[in-house]
Design an enzyme around this catalytic site. Structure first.
Site: not given
Ligand SMILES: NC(=O)c1ccc[n+]([C@@H]2O[C@H](COP(=O)([O-])OP(=O)(O)OC[C@H]3O[C@@H](n4cnc5c(N)ncnc54)[C@H](OP(=O)(O)O)[C@@H]3O)[C@@H](O)[C@H]2O)c1
Length: 304
Positions: A126, A149
């Site tokens: 969002d 971001y």
């Molecule tokens: N969280 C929210 O509230 C939210 C809201 C809207 C949209 N989103 C989107 O939803 C999706 C999933 O989010 P999430 O909250 O599940 O994220 P998350 O828990 O932060 O997971 C992100 C993952 O990406 C990995 N990562 C970091 N650097 C990397 C690299 N260079 N190469 C490969 N992997 C890498 C991280 O590994 P490490 O842990 O080892 O660094 C982690 O496993 C994302 O696209 C995010 O932008 C999230």
């Protein structure tokens, strides 16, 4: 203030296959299976008996073409990208890694998927919108992020669209799960430690259960959907209302009080209104459960 009132895309445009055609999944490659959403996907695919491989950081690095070429190989017909740089406040100063993971890396991954003929499921946010609307953001509302971001995710979306690879671009918001780092777990911890909490009451959005997001993404894929979709829980609330509901389900004695964004300054600006329009998704796979119902089901497992 931009007044944003118009009908979102005709739901009939949602499917790029013939009506009733379902996508036949052979093998999925799940990237960052250890993140919050990646964990939900892994559990779902196991439960559904869908064959899948995983690749996690640092063995897999989305910022490096050779790592992508080594892991994204013929044999998988769907790639699910759960990798992201998600530290919203740090992103204001850490532009390099944020761009490399959320923008350039997505372009590299999309190019590779195009090369091997795989469908790419990619997630966005969002925060690609400006937060000044007063009705839900359509999937084709122009991107206009208010923080770094959001800019990096918007750039990633544009690179994905330009790549020509078959894709599902799924925007979501306010993600939570029984695992990982998220608002529900953080609030639960703070409520057990403090007598009083103040929570922002002038930012409106839609919470999203990561398990609901993974299941809805799979439903869209199976339905043959492609292009941009929004997936969140149904309904909408402020962070204060979200926290109050969490407190109620926990039976907390902690006092939860509303505050304004001005009273809780953060390095990255947040959009005031970030409700995503769900009509295209609902027309394709049915209603999204209300956020209070999804929250209750997740909290039952956290506390149970
Ligand atoms: N969280 C929210 O509230 C939210 C809201 C809207 C949209 N989103 C989107 O939803 C999706 C999933 O989010 P999430 O909250 O599940 O994220 P998350 O828990 O932060 O997971 C992100 C993952 O990406 C990995 N990562 C970091 N650097 C990397 C690299 N260079 N190469 C490969 N992997 C890498 C991280 O590994 P490490 O842990 O080892 O660094 C982690 O496993 C994302 O696209 C995010 O932008 C999230």
């Amino acid at each position: 203030v931009i007044i944003h009132r118009r009908l979102c895309t005709n739901p009939a445009d949602a499917i790029d296959e013939e009506p009733g055609v379902t996508f036949n999944i052979k093998r999925i490659l799940l990237l960052s299976a250890d993140g919050m959403l990646g964990t939900a996907w892994g559990k779902l695919l196991t439960r559904e008996h869908i064959p899948f491989d995983t690749a996690n950081f640092p063995a897999f690095d989305i910022t490096k073409s050779d790592s992508i070429a080594q892991h994204v190989i013929d044999g998988c017909d769907v790639v699910v990208n759960c990798c992201a740089y998600t530290a919203v406040d740090k992103a204001e100063t850490e532009h390099g890694p944020c761009d490399a993971i959320n923008a350039v890396g997505v372009g590299l991954l999309a190019a590779r998927c195009k090369q091997i003929g795989a469908t790419l499921i990619h997630y966005s946010t969002d925060y690609v919108f400006n937060g000044r609307a007063d009705s839900p953001y359509c999937t084709d509302t122009p991107r206009d992020p208010v923080n770094y971001y959001g800019k990096s995710k918007a750039d990633g979306e544009a690179l994905l669209e330009r790549s020509g690879c078959r894709h599902l671009l799924i925007r979501t918001s306010w993600l939570y799960a029984p695992w990982g780092k998220n608002f529900v777990l953080t609030m639960g911890k703070l409520m057990s430690e403090r007598p009083r909490l103040t929570v922002v009451n002038d930012q409106r959005g839609r919470p999203t259960s990561a398990e609901h997001l993974a299941a809805s993404s799979l439903a869209l894929l199976r339905r043959g959907a492609a292009g941009a979709f929004h997936v969140t829980d149904g309904g909408e609330c402020t962070w204060f209302q979200f926290a109050s509901e969490i407190g109620g389900l926990l039976g907390t004695t902690c006092e939860i009080a509303p505050c304004t964004t001005d009273q809780y300054p953060t390095p990255a600006k947040r959009p005031a209104y970030s409700v995503l329009d769900l009509s295209k998704t609902i027309a394709t796979i049915g209603m999204m459960p209300d956020w209070k119902d999804n929250l209750r089901s997740v909290m039952d497992r956290i506390t149970g």
